[in-house]
Write a protein that holds these residues in place. Structure first.
Motif, PDB file in Angstrom:
ATOM      1  N   SER A   1       8.386  78.760   0.028  1.00 15.83           N
ATOM      2  CA  SER A   1       8.588  79.293   1.310  1.00 15.83           C
ATOM      3  C   SER A   1       9.702  78.422   1.971  1.00 15.83           C
ATOM      4  N   VAL A   2       9.918  77.118   1.494  1.00 16.38           N
ATOM      5  CA  VAL A   2      11.201  76.451   1.946  1.00 16.38           C
ATOM      6  C   VAL A   2      11.601  75.814   0.617  1.00 16.38           C
ATOM      7  N   PRO A   3      12.659  76.556  -0.098  1.00 16.47           N
ATOM      8  CA  PRO A   3      13.114  76.188  -1.462  1.00 16.47           C
ATOM      9  C   PRO A   3      14.168  75.164  -1.199  1.00 16.47           C
ATOM     10  N   ASN A   4      14.782  75.065   0.086  1.00 15.79           N
ATOM     11  CA  ASN A   4      15.843  73.951   0.071  1.00 15.79           C
ATOM     12  C   ASN A   4      15.392  72.390   0.333  1.00 15.79           C
ATOM     13  N   VAL A   5      14.059  72.446   0.602  1.00 15.77           N
ATOM     14  CA  VAL A   5      13.072  71.295   0.918  1.00 15.77           C
ATOM     15  C   VAL A   5      12.971  70.479  -0.924  1.00 15.77           C
ATOM     16  N   THR A   6      13.121  69.426  -1.107  1.00 21.29           N
ATOM     17  CA  THR A   6      12.802  68.737  -2.540  1.00 21.29           C
ATOM     18  C   THR A   6      11.988  67.787  -2.146  1.00 21.29           C
ATOM     19  N   PHE A   7      11.300  67.383  -3.586  1.00 25.42           N
ATOM     20  CA  PHE A   7      10.268  66.379  -3.381  1.00 25.42           C
ATOM     21  C   PHE A   7      10.623  65.525  -4.601  1.00 25.42           C
ATOM     22  N   LYS A   8      11.545  64.406  -4.585  1.00 21.25           N
ATOM     23  CA  LYS A   8      12.015  63.837  -5.763  1.00 21.25           C
ATOM     24  C   LYS A   8      11.646  62.423  -5.649  1.00 21.25           C
ATOM     25  N   ASP A   9      10.843  61.934  -4.645  1.00 20.28           N
ATOM     26  CA  ASP A   9      10.634  60.571  -4.347  1.00 20.28           C
ATOM     27  C   ASP A   9       9.039  60.565  -3.869  1.00 20.28           C
ATOM     28  N   SER A  10       8.314  59.511  -4.274  1.00 13.33           N
ATOM     29  CA  SER A  10       7.074  59.349  -3.713  1.00 13.33           C
ATOM     30  C   SER A  10       6.776  57.728  -3.143  1.00 13.33           C
ATOM     31  N   LEU A  11       5.897  57.493  -2.787  1.00 17.92           N
ATOM     32  CA  LEU A  11       5.197  56.313  -2.284  1.00 17.92           C
ATOM     33  C   LEU A  11       3.756  56.150  -2.727  1.00 17.92           C
ATOM     34  N   LEU A  12       3.388  55.058  -3.223  1.00 19.20           N
ATOM     35  CA  LEU A  12       1.794  54.734  -3.544  1.00 19.20           C
ATOM     36  C   LEU A  12       1.131  54.255  -2.265  1.00 19.20           C
ATOM     37  N   VAL A  13       0.220  54.864  -1.882  1.00 18.00           N
ATOM     38  CA  VAL A  13      -0.130  54.309  -0.602  1.00 18.00           C
ATOM     39  C   VAL A  13      -1.895  54.111  -0.697  1.00 18.00           C
ATOM     40  N   SER A  14      -2.537  53.530   0.153  1.00 14.22           N
ATOM     41  CA  SER A  14      -4.003  53.077   0.127  1.00 14.22           C
ATOM     42  C   SER A  14      -4.339  53.836   1.452  1.00 14.22           C
TER      43      SER A  14
ATOM     44  N   LYS B   1     -10.056  61.233   3.768  1.00 12.54           N
ATOM     45  CA  LYS B   1     -11.578  61.143   4.171  1.00 12.54           C
ATOM     46  C   LYS B   1     -12.238  59.868   3.573  1.00 12.54           C
ATOM     47  N   GLU B   2     -11.772  59.176   2.944  1.00 10.60           N
ATOM     48  CA  GLU B   2     -12.180  57.805   2.472  1.00 10.60           C
ATOM     49  C   GLU B   2     -11.200  56.803   2.637  1.00 10.60           C
ATOM     50  N   ASP B   3     -11.557  55.355   2.702  1.00 13.78           N
ATOM     51  CA  ASP B   3     -10.893  54.084   2.757  1.00 13.78           C
ATOM     52  C   ASP B   3     -10.543  53.828   1.458  1.00 13.78           C
ATOM     53  N   ASN B   4      -9.415  52.993   1.336  1.00 11.98           N
ATOM     54  CA  ASN B   4      -8.801  52.174   0.177  1.00 11.98           C
ATOM     55  C   ASN B   4      -8.783  53.135  -1.210  1.00 11.98           C
ATOM     56  N   ILE B   5      -8.351  54.469  -1.054  1.00 15.49           N
ATOM     57  CA  ILE B   5      -8.060  55.200  -2.261  1.00 15.49           C
ATOM     58  C   ILE B   5      -6.605  55.253  -2.289  1.00 15.49           C
ATOM     59  N   GLN B   6      -6.207  54.944  -3.716  1.00 15.53           N
ATOM     60  CA  GLN B   6      -4.928  54.635  -4.037  1.00 15.53           C
ATOM     61  C   GLN B   6      -4.427  56.190  -4.167  1.00 15.53           C
ATOM     62  N   MET B   7      -3.313  56.586  -3.609  1.00 17.88           N
ATOM     63  CA  MET B   7      -2.776  57.926  -3.622  1.00 17.88           C
ATOM     64  C   MET B   7      -1.287  58.177  -3.580  1.00 17.88           C
ATOM     65  N   THR B   8      -0.764  59.061  -4.168  1.00 16.62           N
ATOM     66  CA  THR B   8       0.569  59.277  -4.188  1.00 16.62           C
ATOM     67  C   THR B   8       0.938  59.951  -2.662  1.00 16.62           C
ATOM     68  N   PHE B   9       2.059  59.610  -2.205  1.00 14.39           N
ATOM     69  CA  PHE B   9       2.448  60.536  -1.245  1.00 14.39           C
ATOM     70  C   PHE B   9       3.845  60.910  -1.410  1.00 14.39           C
ATOM     71  N   PHE B  10       3.933  62.184  -1.370  1.00 15.45           N
ATOM     72  CA  PHE B  10       5.109  62.932  -1.968  1.00 15.45           C
ATOM     73  C   PHE B  10       6.113  63.042  -0.592  1.00 15.45           C
ATOM     74  N   LEU B  11       7.316  62.358  -0.942  1.00 18.84           N
ATOM     75  CA  LEU B  11       8.397  62.180   0.209  1.00 18.84           C
ATOM     76  C   LEU B  11       9.348  63.671  -0.035  1.00 18.84           C
TER      77      LEU B  11
END
Length: 160
Positions: free
Chosen positions: A114-127, A86-96
């Motif tokens: 609901s989907v326990p076989n999907v894991t979230f171990k990595d992330s990206l810092l995005v704007s 909803k806003e520009d140029n906010i530094q956010m974590t994107f969960f992979l």
């Protein structure tokens, strides 16, 4: 007129076709924006329903590269890399997510149950980018968009 819609099962051609006809009649959709492109699996549905121009928006750089290669020779498809918010140029974590498709700007919660076989171990810092600024920066600010498809894991409904 822009119709905004979250299509969880957009790949279902009958549903998409019926929905498009109910909104637009026999008129061809001149263009659409698909946010959360992933593998662009909806392309065949869009082609069979005569959608003219398609803008695909995706945040994961490797997925963006793969989509750009897929549509390299297409004059009907454009791939943009962005984390829509909803806003520009906010530094956010994107969960992979391990399955890529479940990746999100939102921290995983109920998805883990609901989907326990999907894991979230990595992330990206995005704007972040707003849709309006992304389209304007890329020369699409005046483009008539008939349909906006949001497949962005619940982020489209965030108020804060």
């Amino acid at each position: 007129m822009l119709y905004s819609l979250y299509l969880k099962f957009c790949r279902n051609e009958l549903y998409f076709g019926d929905l498009a006809r109910s909104w637009f009649g026999s008129r061809t959709l001149s263009s659409l924006i698909h946010c959360g492109a992933f593998d662009a699996g909806e392309i065949k549905v869009y082609e069979r329903n005569n959608v003219g121009f398609r803008i695909w928006i995706e945040v994961i750089p490797s997925v963006v590269a793969r989509l750009r290669e897929k549509f390299r020779d297409s004059d009907k498809d454009c791939v943009l890399e962005a984390a829509l918010w909803k806003e520009d140029n906010i530094q956010m974590t994107f969960f992979l997510a391990s399955n890529i498709a479940s990746s999100s700007l939102l921290a995983p919660k109920d998805h883990l149950l609901s989907v326990p076989n999907v894991t979230f171990k990595d992330s990206l810092l995005v704007s972040s980018s707003t849709l309006d600024s992304l389209l304007t920066i890329n020369g699409f600010g005046a483009l008539k968009i008939d349909l906006l498809v949001l497949d962005i894991q619940g982020a489209e409904d965030r108020k804060s």
